[in-house]
Design an enzyme around this catalytic site. Sequence first.
Site, mmCIF file in Angstrom:
data_model
loop_
_atom_site.group_PDB
_atom_site.id
_atom_site.type_symbol
_atom_site.label_atom_id
_atom_site.label_comp_id
_atom_site.label_asym_id
_atom_site.label_seq_id
_atom_site.Cartn_x
_atom_site.Cartn_y
_atom_site.Cartn_z
ATOM 1 N N ASP A 142 -94.554 -7.699 11.432
ATOM 2 C CA ASP A 142 -93.671 -8.870 11.433
ATOM 3 C C ASP A 142 -93.481 -9.426 10.020
ATOM 4 O O ASP A 142 -94.119 -8.958 9.065
ATOM 5 C CB ASP A 142 -94.195 -9.958 12.394
ATOM 6 N N ASN B 242 -102.291 -19.419 20.188
ATOM 7 C CA ASN B 242 -101.540 -19.597 21.439
ATOM 8 C C ASN B 242 -101.307 -18.249 22.129
ATOM 9 O O ASN B 242 -100.450 -18.132 22.991
ATOM 10 C CB ASN B 242 -100.203 -20.309 21.168
ATOM 11 N N GLU C 248 -94.049 -15.035 20.549
ATOM 12 C CA GLU C 248 -94.560 -16.334 20.972
ATOM 13 C C GLU C 248 -94.599 -16.443 22.498
ATOM 14 O O GLU C 248 -93.965 -15.627 23.189
ATOM 15 C CB GLU C 248 -93.641 -17.428 20.407
ATOM 16 N N HIS D 1 -100.161 -15.422 20.746
ATOM 17 C CA HIS D 1 -99.070 -14.551 20.287
ATOM 18 C C HIS D 1 -99.607 -13.291 19.617
ATOM 19 O O HIS D 1 -100.711 -13.273 19.066
ATOM 20 C CB HIS D 1 -98.057 -15.305 19.402
HETATM 21 C C1 GLP Z 1 -99.456 -14.825 12.479
HETATM 22 C C2 GLP Z 1 -98.974 -13.381 12.584
HETATM 23 C C3 GLP Z 1 -99.770 -12.573 13.589
HETATM 24 C C4 GLP Z 1 -101.253 -12.846 13.409
HETATM 25 C C5 GLP Z 1 -101.531 -14.285 13.717
HETATM 26 C C6 GLP Z 1 -102.977 -14.682 13.522
HETATM 27 O O1 GLP Z 1 -98.633 -15.678 13.168
HETATM 28 N N1 GLP Z 1 -97.600 -13.308 12.921
HETATM 29 O O2 GLP Z 1 -99.448 -11.196 13.443
HETATM 30 O O3 GLP Z 1 -101.988 -12.020 14.256
HETATM 31 O O4 GLP Z 1 -100.739 -15.137 12.899
HETATM 32 O O5 GLP Z 1 -103.250 -14.788 12.167
HETATM 33 P P1 GLP Z 1 -104.702 -14.898 11.560
HETATM 34 O O6 GLP Z 1 -105.312 -13.552 11.689
HETATM 35 O O7 GLP Z 1 -104.474 -15.310 10.141
HETATM 36 O O8 GLP Z 1 -105.434 -15.927 12.354
#
Ligand code: GLP
Length: 248
Positions: free
Chosen positions: A67, A136, A143, A138
């Site tokens: 992403d 949440n 989302e 995702h």
């Molecule tokens: C972001 C990314 C996700 C990721 C998530 C958690 O929104 N789009 O791909 O898994 O956050 O991030 P983190 O690993 O920094 O908690």
Amino acid sequence: MKLEVFKTANELYNYVADLVVGRIKSKPDLVLGLAAGATPGPLYKKMAEIHRHRGPSFSKIKTFNLDEYVGIDKRHNASFYRFTKEFLFEKTDISPNYSHSLNGQASDFAIECRDYEDQIQKAGGIDLQILGIGQNGHIGFNEPGSPKSSRTRVIELSKETRSKIPKELFTNQNIPEKGVTVGVGTILEAKEIILIAVGEAKSLAIENCFSGVESATWPASYLQSHHNVHIFCNLQAAKGLKNLPVPR
Ligand code: GLP
């Protein structure tokens, strides 16, 4: 679904890094899907260390980033492309010709997303998809509310997701309102999926996504129907789950 729990994050990352590098050893042209964020960072670091000290070469693998924020340049501090570049591409011999990412500044996102799906297909599909998880539930930027069959697309970021984005990364620009993400349906077509969750902040999402019920409210819960998914948690992230396996 296979769930493994680790006493410490360090043990988790050592284990998963060995596993992923092992997959590259057995299939040097592995197609690897890459999440960004705080969670996969230590994994990529360890993979690069293993690569440096004892190989194998990563030169034939193909990577597809999961992403990106809409509206930001690849070189921006917050760019997920930049993150994977700094943690993995620059530290290994991954070929720039084989590392794919979504362009957050595409002039036509319909074309950008369709082309990305085509490139994944042309590469033979994702062999191994690495995922983190949002608080949440995702995955990527899919989302809550994302359909199980969703494909690569632009998506409105939720208030909760936007509130978790480190503000210091966006000093001269507003926090993005949209992201572009590989879809849930696209993720579910991966031959193997690894989801990593570390820390208590992820425990509610892990509990709601992996307690048996599948729903659009908790998008990672869709993974439960995949035939080859591994969930790796440390004790804090797994604390809400019942029938935990003996921690490693
Ligand atoms: C972001 C990314 C996700 C990721 C998530 C958690 O929104 N789009 O791909 O898994 O956050 O991030 P983190 O690993 O920094 O908690």
